[in-house]
Design a protein around this motif. Sequence first.
Motif, PDB file in Angstrom:
ATOM      1  N   GLY D  36      44.661  42.524  47.382  1.00  0.00           N
ATOM      2  CA  GLY D  36      43.692  41.475  47.114  1.00  0.00           C
ATOM      3  C   GLY D  36      42.941  41.706  45.816  1.00  0.00           C
ATOM      4  N   LEU D  37      42.610  40.604  45.143  1.00  0.00           N
ATOM      5  CA  LEU D  37      41.727  40.684  43.981  1.00  0.00           C
ATOM      6  C   LEU D  37      40.451  39.961  44.350  1.00  0.00           C
ATOM      7  CD1 LEU D  37      43.864  39.889  40.803  1.00  0.00           C
ATOM      8  CD2 LEU D  37      42.929  42.094  41.513  1.00  0.00           C
ATOM      9  N   ALA D  38      39.341  40.686  44.302  1.00  0.00           N
ATOM     10  CA  ALA D  38      38.076  40.060  44.658  1.00  0.00           C
ATOM     11  C   ALA D  38      37.156  40.058  43.448  1.00  0.00           C
ATOM     12  CB  ALA D  38      37.429  40.799  45.818  1.00  0.00           C
ATOM     13  N   GLY D  39      36.289  39.089  43.435  1.00  0.00           N
ATOM     14  CA  GLY D  39      35.340  39.020  42.328  1.00  0.00           C
ATOM     15  C   GLY D  39      34.672  37.668  42.332  1.00  0.00           C
ATOM     16  N   GLU D  40      33.578  37.586  41.641  1.00  0.00           N
ATOM     17  CA  GLU D  40      32.879  36.313  41.560  1.00  0.00           C
ATOM     18  C   GLU D  40      33.655  35.362  40.672  1.00  0.00           C
ATOM     19  OE1 GLU D  40      28.322  36.174  41.671  1.00  0.00           O
ATOM     20  OE2 GLU D  40      28.837  37.841  40.349  1.00  0.00           O
ATOM     21  N   ASN D  41      33.253  34.063  40.665  1.00  0.00           N
ATOM     22  CA  ASN D  41      33.819  33.142  39.688  1.00  0.00           C
ATOM     23  C   ASN D  41      33.521  33.688  38.305  1.00  0.00           C
ATOM     24  OD1 ASN D  41      32.978  30.489  41.787  1.00  0.00           O
ATOM     25  ND2 ASN D  41      35.023  30.959  41.123  1.00  0.00           N
ATOM     26  N   GLY D  42      34.538  33.706  37.467  1.00  0.00           N
ATOM     27  CA  GLY D  42      34.319  34.200  36.117  1.00  0.00           C
ATOM     28  C   GLY D  42      34.421  35.708  36.001  1.00  0.00           C
ATOM     29  N   ARG D 219      34.522  42.815  38.174  1.00  0.00           N
ATOM     30  CA  ARG D 219      33.208  42.281  37.844  1.00  0.00           C
ATOM     31  C   ARG D 219      33.126  42.134  36.335  1.00  0.00           C
ATOM     32  NH1 ARG D 219      29.594  45.836  40.486  1.00  0.00           N
ATOM     33  NH2 ARG D 219      29.259  47.053  38.599  1.00  0.00           N
ATOM     34  N   ASP D 220      32.702  40.986  35.879  1.00  0.00           N
ATOM     35  CA  ASP D 220      32.544  40.719  34.445  1.00  0.00           C
ATOM     36  C   ASP D 220      33.789  41.108  33.650  1.00  0.00           C
ATOM     37  OD1 ASP D 220      30.044  39.767  34.878  1.00  0.00           O
ATOM     38  OD2 ASP D 220      29.096  41.733  34.604  1.00  0.00           O
ATOM     39  N   GLY D 221      34.945  40.836  34.210  1.00  0.00           N
ATOM     40  CA  GLY D 221      36.187  41.063  33.489  1.00  0.00           C
ATOM     41  C   GLY D 221      36.718  42.479  33.593  1.00  0.00           C
ATOM     42  N   ALA D 222      35.966  43.373  34.201  1.00  0.00           N
ATOM     43  CA  ALA D 222      36.421  44.761  34.285  1.00  0.00           C
ATOM     44  C   ALA D 222      36.708  45.129  35.737  1.00  0.00           C
ATOM     45  CB  ALA D 222      35.363  45.697  33.711  1.00  0.00           C
ATOM     46  N   LEU D 240      29.956  45.323  45.873  1.00  0.00           N
ATOM     47  CA  LEU D 240      30.767  45.754  44.734  1.00  0.00           C
ATOM     48  C   LEU D 240      30.976  44.613  43.741  1.00  0.00           C
ATOM     49  CD1 LEU D 240      33.372  47.871  46.673  1.00  0.00           C
ATOM     50  CD2 LEU D 240      31.789  48.728  44.936  1.00  0.00           C
ATOM     51  N   MET D 241      31.154  43.425  44.278  1.00  0.00           N
ATOM     52  CA  MET D 241      31.393  42.273  43.403  1.00  0.00           C
ATOM     53  C   MET D 241      30.175  41.950  42.565  1.00  0.00           C
ATOM     54  SD  MET D 241      33.450  39.761  45.968  1.00  0.00           S
ATOM     55  CE  MET D 241      32.800  38.312  45.246  1.00  0.00           C
ATOM     56  N   ILE D 242      29.053  41.945  43.207  1.00  0.00           N
ATOM     57  CA  ILE D 242      27.848  41.493  42.524  1.00  0.00           C
ATOM     58  C   ILE D 242      27.178  42.659  41.806  1.00  0.00           C
ATOM     59  CG2 ILE D 242      25.603  40.388  42.881  1.00  0.00           C
ATOM     60  CD1 ILE D 242      26.942  38.975  45.274  1.00  0.00           C
ATOM     61  N   THR D 431      32.314  24.256  49.669  1.00  0.00           N
ATOM     62  CA  THR D 431      32.416  25.611  49.099  1.00  0.00           C
ATOM     63  C   THR D 431      33.845  25.971  48.759  1.00  0.00           C
ATOM     64  OG1 THR D 431      32.583  26.557  51.307  1.00  0.00           O
ATOM     65  CG2 THR D 431      30.397  26.424  50.341  1.00  0.00           C
ATOM     66  N   ARG D 432      34.697  24.976  48.698  1.00  0.00           N
ATOM     67  CA  ARG D 432      36.087  25.234  48.375  1.00  0.00           C
ATOM     68  C   ARG D 432      36.202  25.722  46.928  1.00  0.00           C
ATOM     69  NH1 ARG D 432      40.173  20.739  46.792  1.00  0.00           N
ATOM     70  NH2 ARG D 432      41.724  22.157  45.966  1.00  0.00           N
ATOM     71  N   GLY D 433      36.869  26.836  46.757  1.00  0.00           N
ATOM     72  CA  GLY D 433      37.151  27.331  45.415  1.00  0.00           C
ATOM     73  C   GLY D 433      35.932  27.841  44.682  1.00  0.00           C
ATOM     74  N   VAL D 434      34.886  28.253  45.407  1.00  0.00           N
ATOM     75  CA  VAL D 434      33.742  28.847  44.704  1.00  0.00           C
ATOM     76  C   VAL D 434      33.537  30.264  45.224  1.00  0.00           C
ATOM     77  CG1 VAL D 434      32.680  26.596  44.445  1.00  0.00           C
ATOM     78  CG2 VAL D 434      31.970  28.057  46.318  1.00  0.00           C
ATOM     79  N   ASP D 435      32.941  31.103  44.424  1.00  0.00           N
ATOM     80  CA  ASP D 435      32.802  32.498  44.814  1.00  0.00           C
ATOM     81  C   ASP D 435      31.623  32.699  45.774  1.00  0.00           C
ATOM     82  OD1 ASP D 435      30.335  32.944  43.454  1.00  0.00           O
ATOM     83  OD2 ASP D 435      31.465  32.955  41.583  1.00  0.00           O
ATOM     84  N   VAL D 436      31.498  33.893  46.269  1.00  0.00           N
ATOM     85  CA  VAL D 436      30.463  34.184  47.266  1.00  0.00           C
ATOM     86  C   VAL D 436      29.076  33.831  46.789  1.00  0.00           C
ATOM     87  CG1 VAL D 436      30.326  35.819  49.131  1.00  0.00           C
ATOM     88  CG2 VAL D 436      31.624  36.411  47.091  1.00  0.00           C
TER      89      VAL D 436
END
Lengths: 315, 322, 418, 501
Positions: D36-42, D219-222, D240-242, D431-436
């Motif tokens: 899995g790849l997890a992370g916020e939008n962007g 997170r933030d591209g990293a 971890l994401m935020i 909330t479809r397709g939006v991050d946590v």
Amino acid sequence: MTRGVKAYMGDLVPLFTLLALTLFFSAATKGALLSAMNLNNILNQSIPPIIAGLGMMFVVAMGATDISTGVVVALASYFACMAVTAAGFWAAFPAAILAGLCTGLLIGVINTRFKVPSFMITLSFVISVRALVTLMLGIQTLQIAKPLRDLFNGWAVRLSVLAGLVLIVVYVFNYTPLGMYAKAIGENENAVKYTGINVSKVKIAAFAISGVMAAIAGVFTAARVGGVSTTLGTSFEMKVMMGLFIGGIPVSGGMGTKVSKLIAGCLMITLLESGLVLLNVSGAITQGVRGLVLLAAVYFARVVSLSIHNRAEAR
Amino acid sequence: MANIKALRQNPRVRAQFIIAAVLLSLFVAMHFVSGFKLLSPGNVKLLITQSVFPAFVSWGMMFIFTSGIVDLSVGANCILSANVGVLLAQYLGLGYPGLILGTVLAAVALEQLTIFCAVTLKIPSWIAGLGMALVMESATTVGLSAYLSGTNILWLDEYRALGTFPAMLAALILGAAVSMLISDRTAIGCNIRAVGGSPHVSGAMGIDAKRTVILGAVIGAAFFGIGSVFQVSYASKFIPVAGLGSLSTIFNPLAVVLLSGSFARYINTSVGVLVGSVLVTSIFNMLTLLGVPSGTWQQILLGAIVVTCGMISGVHTKGVVK
Amino acid sequence: MKKSMKKRLSLLLAGLLALAASTGCVGGAEAPVNNDTAPQTSTGADAGQNPEPTATAPEGAGTYKIGINYMTSASYVLVTLRDNSVKVIELLGSNALPIDDDANPEKIMQDIENMIASSCDGVIAWMLVDQMFDPLSELCERGKVPFVLNDKVPEDPATISNIKANPYFAGAIGPANAVYGESVAEYALAKGWKTVLILSGDAADPTDTPRILAFRAKFEAGGGIVLNEAHAASTADIQPTIDNALVAYPEPDFIYATGPDYSNASCDSLYGKGWKTKVLSSGLDSTSLERLADPDSPMDFLNGDNWVAGAFSAIILMNELDGNPLLDANGDKVWYTDIMPFGVPSAQYDLFKKFFIDEFMFTAEELSKMRTAVNPDFNYDVFMDVVKNYSLEERLKARYAEGKITKAEMDAAGIAVN
Amino acid sequence: MTSDIVLSVTGIDKHFGATHANRCITLTIKRGTVHGLAGENGSGKSTLASIISGIQAPDCGVMFKDGRHYTPETPLGANRQGVAMVVQELGVIGGLTAAQNLFLGKMKQFSRFGVVNVRRLLEAAHTAFAKWELPEVPLELPASAFSIEQRKMLELARALTNDPDVLVLDEISQVLSHDNRRVLYRFIDNFKAGGKTILMVTHDLEEMLAICDEISILRDGALVSTHDAADLDADKVKRLMIGREVSGHYYRMDAKADYSPDIVLKAEDFHVPGQIERVSFELHRGEILGVCGLSDAGIHELGTALFGLAEHRTGRLTYIPANTELKSAKDVVKTHGAYLSKDRDAYGLMLDADIHSNISLPNADRLSGALGFQNPRSLRALSEQAMKDYEIKSSGLEQHTRRLSGGNKQKVNLSRWLVKDLEYIILDCPTRGVDVGVKAYIYGILMELKRKGVGIILISDELPEAMGMSDRIMVLKDHRNAAVLNREADFSEERIVEVML
């Protein structure tokens, strides 16, 4: 360069192209292009396509197509001339506008109610309405009387009608919901529908405006040529459409639809036709040269706007 | 497989039956009304002969329009390339090869010019088509006037075997078959539709959009080039026009393409073009037989019929209609 | 990427400019246009002071830039009409600026405006319909440019008097359209034919309509029956239109086709049918004439004047510009709409082709004599004689007199010469 | 070849203009796992997925597959090297049939002398679905006739025709309904069982934790870190994401239904042929009414129909406070109602127009005065306010919506309705397709609206969401109202699923 400025520059490209063409032709004709008389001619010749374009713009903004403009010109001027003969002087515009309005409403209703693509409807109008005018007109001569002609050809009326219409359309197009909806339909019709806007009404209104403007252009055209004939307005719609698209209005419509682009585009076409005559380019080849220069102008405008875009992007 | 069979018995087949029945009864009824003239052998021959050109132009336009190019220069292209063919065949003594290859190659080459403007120079195809129509019309009249005196028409006096009835009939049947084959049964046919549908997705699937559009235009131009060969063989001339008059040459084919497109749900588009061309041709023929004045009422009725067909096919249309 | 684009663009533009320039030169190559920067020169006196008269233009006869509008480049009829004007102008040492109207009524007015703006000294005007003459007349008056009505002449009395009152009006000349139709009807009636199909273009065409009306009047009065009037909506429709009409009305005695495109389509449609149907038409193009000469072809009758109005109108205008308007006894300008058509018997076809199609029907010498500035004896009456006497025979006799045709050839053509 | 690392990426870096989307990411993916790849939008996870899929080229960095250099210049190149993908950028083409879509670009294998053997094509298409037990779509119909779920299934089948070792799934379950998600999970199990690998991007943390073996968090591209899924729980992932502690719940906390007795909307015998069968219900002030059901139960159609966009609708829908019958979308808007479609990109936003135009669209009519005059300044003020109030991150009002992240798109979509005073709102999968983060934000907004007394209809494909937010849940089954469940008594997954089936 900020995005705002970039967008602004993009809008100016058609004006630059117009300027470039003007400079080229005035140099080539040793200034004859910009003589008072010729400027008068260019304006004169641009009025009908600009007026018709002001209406067609609503349809194009929605991403739809209206190629009935030319036949509406013929139909409307037929009714205008009939009305003048039957009722008098004042009836010209009301009769023409009514004819244009009815045609536009009919197209709009068929398009929205019966879901027939606008290109198909207007194509069949091109085939049939021209024949209808021929049938109604027959061999009679329908003239526009001299006083009326002088009125329409006079500077006061011509300029005030043009300026009035431009102002009205700029207003409706940029400062009222109708204009915004028309452009929004070109962007994403479903999005407009799903915000609770009655898309059908907007569409019908757009076709009606297109019809009315074509009709007004028709009265001016008829005044210029002295009356109606069965071939009046032949391929006029193509001229208007060229004006729109050469000015840089996207074929798919949307927010890029601007009045300034239309005016620049129409002026470019007239300038080209006039400039070539002034250069003594004559005969059948004129048409070919015109075609090539048109293509070159569009290409030029595209390259320039692309490079502006890229430069802005790079910053 | 049961699934596929079930699909075959879907409303589509029923609609095809209805359309066939309506058309057939129309023709039979008109046959009686016209005093047994409509379906007389001579007239059927004529109808088929007259349908060939609009059908081929429509097939050609179908391939070009489907790939997302709206090209209005097709009419001017037909006129110019047919005259090139006649020139090669008759005046340069190249005979049938000159006529056929000359016309088709000219059509393909000219169409490539339009496509170059639209695809490579990225000029909107509407403008590219109109601009090229101006250029081609002008080239035709200027070119011919340099060649001819005493007339502005280049006549095809010999090499007219393709204009005879059996050839025309064969052309119509073969044309439909080939068009169907290419559009439905070949990778390029599928790719053309894919590129017209979404250049981005088809690109990601390994389809070269530019190459596909160019190939589509080659196929399309070959079709209307062949149509022009048959037309010039049958009519012995292709009269040049100017001032965008070539647009009216393609009004009827354009109507046919739009009709077949709107009935695509029920009838295969290639077949739809064939039926549409015969129908549009027959309308003028029928109306003349009924004594309806040509040049006025016939055109009015054609327009009405096109819109009516559009309405019929629009009944079940959902979603956005531009 | 960007560089290559720029290169392509500049190449394209350069090519265009070269093309535009070269075509521009074609128009003005034979004699430099002197009036480019000069203000409107409306009278012959001004133009006569032209500093660089060309070799062919003698003293007193100026060189001018003359605008000619013509409906479309795609019609032999209209192009020949234009060429007749152009040839006269060029043979007289002036420059012609012919402008294609793109088959578009609005463009006619636009073209005239543009001609005036590009400092044309005179305009040879071809108007599509009656109602366009008043605006034309006003336009030329405003632009102070003399104009002549060529081929199409208005019928409305009010329009006529308006135009005649215009000081810049130089004259009007056109063919006897009704006579065209009538002579076809007379010919058919004389042959004893009873049924006819009429094939024509646009249902309200201003040239064809008077011809058809006159034809119908004469033919129906003589007991003939018009089966159908078929109108083709566009050039592409001509062939199917006549094909369909011949199914609906099989084997008429003859087809009256109003012009070359229609007569030729009719012949093609009759080809191989084995009917007795003949084709009668107007318009002397080479294909029609060849068919007329061919005994196997249904083409049976042709008349026309080879669109000579174009030449006569140019002569009227040149004299006007020289300051020597052609005036009748009452001081009125030329107003003549009766140029008579002639037939071309097959025996005379070769001569017609040689002297009307391959060469021009008037020689430079003849033309220069039709200029008062050169030939002081030339006046209205002389001009009208030329116009009224104009016919194939008259022209061939003139060529005979010059020794260009032998007696034997004249005899073979059936023209009696002493 | 037998190495247990199937794919490794090293030092992947990617810029989009000023945005640094991926920062030197190094990651290994083990054979036979779901990663899995997890992370916020962007956060760059979709960018990474698209680089691996060959849609984007990285600015620098290398990738290895099965120990060899992996250089997918195009999605096609990726396919050839055994990587296939179901991503947002590559939809199906409406004008082509399902079978043609499946084998687009691969027609040659069915062709002889350039002619495609249609029977073989259909058989192959049939096999493609049957092989993985995916629900088959009508193969000979054009894809334009398909629902969004059918399209996704078609995309999945299309990806599988490449017979990949690695399958990239980017937010596929977002559009799937409850039952089709089960199909997806079953497929994933089968696929994994064959020793193949899945790289999965999803915003649904519960789902991710349930099906993934390993999870990498960006997170933030990293890349932040990679963990065994067993070592993680939702809170830890979120943290971890935020990058900081977040509250454990983003759903509402209270276990009690809580709304005013005043009715806002009342539907009676609401009926749309073939879509909705005589549904009646009431919506109260301050109530969140959840709507759940299986994929073809008609929950989304109900939303469209309530908004007045269904054809041949019968029955009554009344806005009780003014006692007006709502017949069209216009009536809904007039009575201060709003609607948010499930498919935000197709039916919500004008993607190629700027944010300002998008926000103005539903407010234009309301803000226009005499002669329809719209004051550009007041429109602009409105947009600015919406942008500020709803924390839309962008480079300005002129930015094109297409370039926004999913969460910000949805904020634009929502805010343009919320800037006016609403009485009720119909939300279809908001909330479809939006991050946590944005998800929590949107739930916050819902609670805020609820407090203000706005009636909310929350149509949802995610049971936890519906249960977490609603006061009552209306369950549709076979287009009918099967039951209305109460927050206090009946809110359990078992109970709801029982009614659904």
